[in-house]
Enzyme design. Structure first.
Site, PDB file in Angstrom:
ATOM      1  N   ASP A   1     -13.344 -23.585  65.698  1.00  0.00           N
ATOM      2  CA  ASP A   1     -12.919 -22.250  65.295  1.00  0.00           C
ATOM      3  C   ASP A   1     -11.704 -22.345  64.375  1.00  0.00           C
ATOM      4  O   ASP A   1     -10.934 -23.315  64.435  1.00  0.00           O
ATOM      5  CB  ASP A   1     -12.579 -21.401  66.516  1.00  0.00           C
ATOM      6  CG  ASP A   1     -13.806 -21.120  67.378  1.00  0.00           C
ATOM      7  OD1 ASP A   1     -14.919 -21.109  66.824  1.00  0.00           O
ATOM      8  OD2 ASP A   1     -13.651 -20.941  68.591  1.00  0.00           O
ATOM      9  N   ARG A   2     -11.541 -21.348  63.538  1.00  0.00           N
ATOM     10  CA  ARG A   2     -10.454 -21.382  62.556  1.00  0.00           C
ATOM     11  C   ARG A   2      -9.097 -21.562  63.225  1.00  0.00           C
ATOM     12  O   ARG A   2      -8.235 -22.304  62.732  1.00  0.00           O
ATOM     13  CB  ARG A   2     -10.461 -20.077  61.735  1.00  0.00           C
ATOM     14  CG  ARG A   2      -9.412 -20.039  60.638  1.00  0.00           C
ATOM     15  CD  ARG A   2      -9.560 -18.804  59.788  1.00  0.00           C
ATOM     16  NE  ARG A   2      -9.262 -17.593  60.514  1.00  0.00           N
ATOM     17  CZ  ARG A   2      -8.038 -17.062  60.624  1.00  0.00           C
ATOM     18  NH1 ARG A   2      -6.999 -17.672  60.068  1.00  0.00           N
ATOM     19  NH2 ARG A   2      -7.846 -15.945  61.286  1.00  0.00           N
TER      20      ARG A   2
END
Length: 569
Positions: free
Chosen positions: A285-286
């Site tokens: 995930d970012r």
């Protein structure tokens, strides 16, 4: 008497032989004889009888048959050659005559159909190149600059391309932009068309009334701004020619998505390290940091993918959660269901897919706990969803630690809202806090969520009028209203939020880097956005170790995972 019998017998044989000869001549070849009863046997009997009766007659008839057969074969070959020549000549002549008379052209890719006078020609779709899609040409689109500890991208022009979707066929460009491309106003798209920024099959369009057809290729040139990310350099942990391993900082996406393109791991490696043609093995995930694997070639990518499918790739994460996590090993096996594929929102639900995560507390500092996580399956947001279910959401998780889940924040799977209501509550909460970008939701999805809310409210009878939207901004700098014809119209204005213009954003001509050019159509160029805070750029989840049958890659513990760490306000 003998003479009369012989004459009569000879007449009968000649009649029968002529019948056979006619049947033989009418056939186009030896393999296609006219229907008759045992022609071979008939011919054999005739020859035997004729040999007995009159050998000279037999020889004459055999010569006649041979000559007739040769003539028939020559005629068949001539007819086949003429047919082929005529066929080839017709195709060429038809095209020349058609083009010369101006009746329309037979174009390839249009299904062999002729283009009628005044009809727009659509070229066939181009085959996409297989494999890696990013190269040095893409990396050179723009450059970075660093400011206040952040990596920033100078605004640049970018082409968004797409083929006409089935649901667009028969609709005008105006209708499609109104319904599906609402990041900008219709007025913007009309002005962009007049300036040649919107192209159809490579040709600029000067109006939006063109009706789309199957295989139409659309291209829209925009002035693109990307959000900043942390300025920490990417550390390469290993590179043996087959596998490239990096320590990904939080806030940086793995590959281009949403508003991010150059501020991604793929582009940073390509621009700064000269590394390209990478194959992603997994993603983070970012807001997640840690070990990230790339394959250098297709063979290695397939091998690592197989390890993932066979669950031979062991993953170890660490995170910091709210509260005092129980001691000992805790296993969560609750199934996870995807609520929204567009933003990857998930929840525990009996209809979901099977999952299994093992947790173990490492430390507790009086307020928060550091937890070791072993995901034994690979579902979207698995660790985050299972920790929320256990009642210990990850510290600073913008989705699963949100109050939009209700008073229990999803603990035990308790949720009093429907999936649509949950999406609306998440959007409203982050809009009020001006942190909508943390959800990584595209603008068009935000509008869809808000329209769902508007329809629900209107159906309840709380608002008069058939078409009405909230006065709050639908994005960081747009107000959305509904015109009398029901179409969406977005008007630039400043947002009336608790945090006013100069503190978070304001209109100014110097909103971008000094050596970057302003674009007169770009609404983003009119804004100055405040830099994101550290809290907005990090979530306390880190991929610590990835281990396979013959390899192991790991990083150091992040600072926030140390036992004596204290959160700064």
């Amino acid at each position: 008497m003998h003479l009369r019998f012989y004459a009569k017998y000879r007449q009968c044989l000649c009649s029968s032989f002529n019948t056979f000869q006619n049947s033989f001549i009418l056939s186009s070849s030896y393999c296609r004889l006219s229907p008759c009863i045992s022609p071979t046997a008939f011919r054999t009997k005739s020859i035997v009888l004729m040999e007995q009766v009159h050998p000279t007659l037999l020889a004459d008839q055999e010569v006649a048959i041979s000559e007739t057969t040769e003539i028939t074969k020559e005629k068949d070959l001539t007819r086949i050659e003429n047919k082929q020549n005529d066929s080839g000549k017709r195709k060429k002549d038809d095209l020349e005559e058609t083009e010369g008379k101006g009746r329309g052209k037979r174009r390839r890719g249009a299904g062999g159909k002729k283009v009628r006078p005044g009809e727009r020609y659509v070229p066939p779709p181009q085959k996409r190149n297989p494999g890696v899609s990013f190269n040095q040409e893409h990396f050179n689109e723009t450059s970075y600059y660093f400011e206040n500890g952040l990596r920033k991208v100078r605004p640049y022009y970018h082409d968004f391309t797409t083929y006409c979707k089935g649901r667009w066929v028969g609709k005008s460009l105006l209708e499609v932009f109104k319904s599906e491309f609402r990041a900008e106003s219709i007025e913007y798209y009309q002005r962009a068309a007049k300036e040649g920024r919107i192209r159809l099959n490579g040709t600029p369009v000067d109006h939006l009334s063109i009706v789309l057809k199957n295989n139409d290729h659309m291209r829209n040139t925009v002035h693109r701004h990307e959000p900043p990310v942390v300025g920490k350099p990417l550390q390469i942990l290993a590179d043996d020619g087959e596998v490239l391993v990096v320590d990904k900082p939080a806030s940086i996406p793995v590959h281009p998505c949403g508003r991010f393109r150059h501020n991604t791991v793929i582009f940073i490696l390509g621009k700064e390290q000269g590394v390209s043609e990478l194959h992603t093995v997994h993603r983070l995930d970012r807001l997640t940091s840690g070990v990230l694997l790339f394959a250098r070639n297709l063979e290695t990518s397939k091998r690592l993918d197989q390890l993932v499918r066979d669950r031979q790739l062991l993953k170890e994460y660490v995170c910091r959660v709210e509260g005092e996590f129980p001691e000992g090993e805790i296993t969560c096996e609750e199934p996870i269901l995807v609520v929204s594929f567009k933003i990857g929102l998930c929840r525990v639900d009996p209809k979901g897919k099977e999952c299994r995560t093992v947790f173990e507390r490492l430390s507790f500092n009086g307020k928060t706990s550091v937890v070791r996580c072993l995901p034994l399956t690979g579902r979207t947001h698995q660790i985050r969803v299972h920790l929320q279910y256990l009642g210990f959401p990850i510290l600073n998780d913008p989705i699963y630690g949100s109050s939009a889940w209700g008073p229990h924040r999803g603990k035990g799977g308790l949720l009093s809202r429907t999936n649509e209501e949950l999406l609306q509550a998440l959007v409203e909460e982050h809009r009020s806090q001006e942190s909508l970008h943390l959800l990584d939701i595209p603008d068009n999805v935000v509008r869809e969520v808000e329209e769902m809310k508007t329809k629900r409210v209107c159906n309840d009878g709380d608002i008069s009028g058939a078409n009405h939207l909230s006065d709050s901004c639908t994005s960081d700098h747009f107000n959305t209203t509904v015109t009398t014809d029901g179409s969406i119209k977005e008007i630039y204005s400043s947002c009336e939020n608790p945090v006013k213009g100069s503190e978070r954003e304001s209109i100014a001509p110097s909103a971008i880097a000094s050596n970057s050019k302003l674009d007169h159509l770009c609404s983003e160029c009119k804004l100055i956005r405040a830099d994101p805070t550290e809290k907005e750029l990090i979530m306390y989840l880190h991929a610590l170790r990835y281990k396979g049958p013959d390899f192991e890659y790991s990083t150091h513990l992040p600072d926030w995972a140390k036992e004596d760490w204290k959160e700064t306000v």
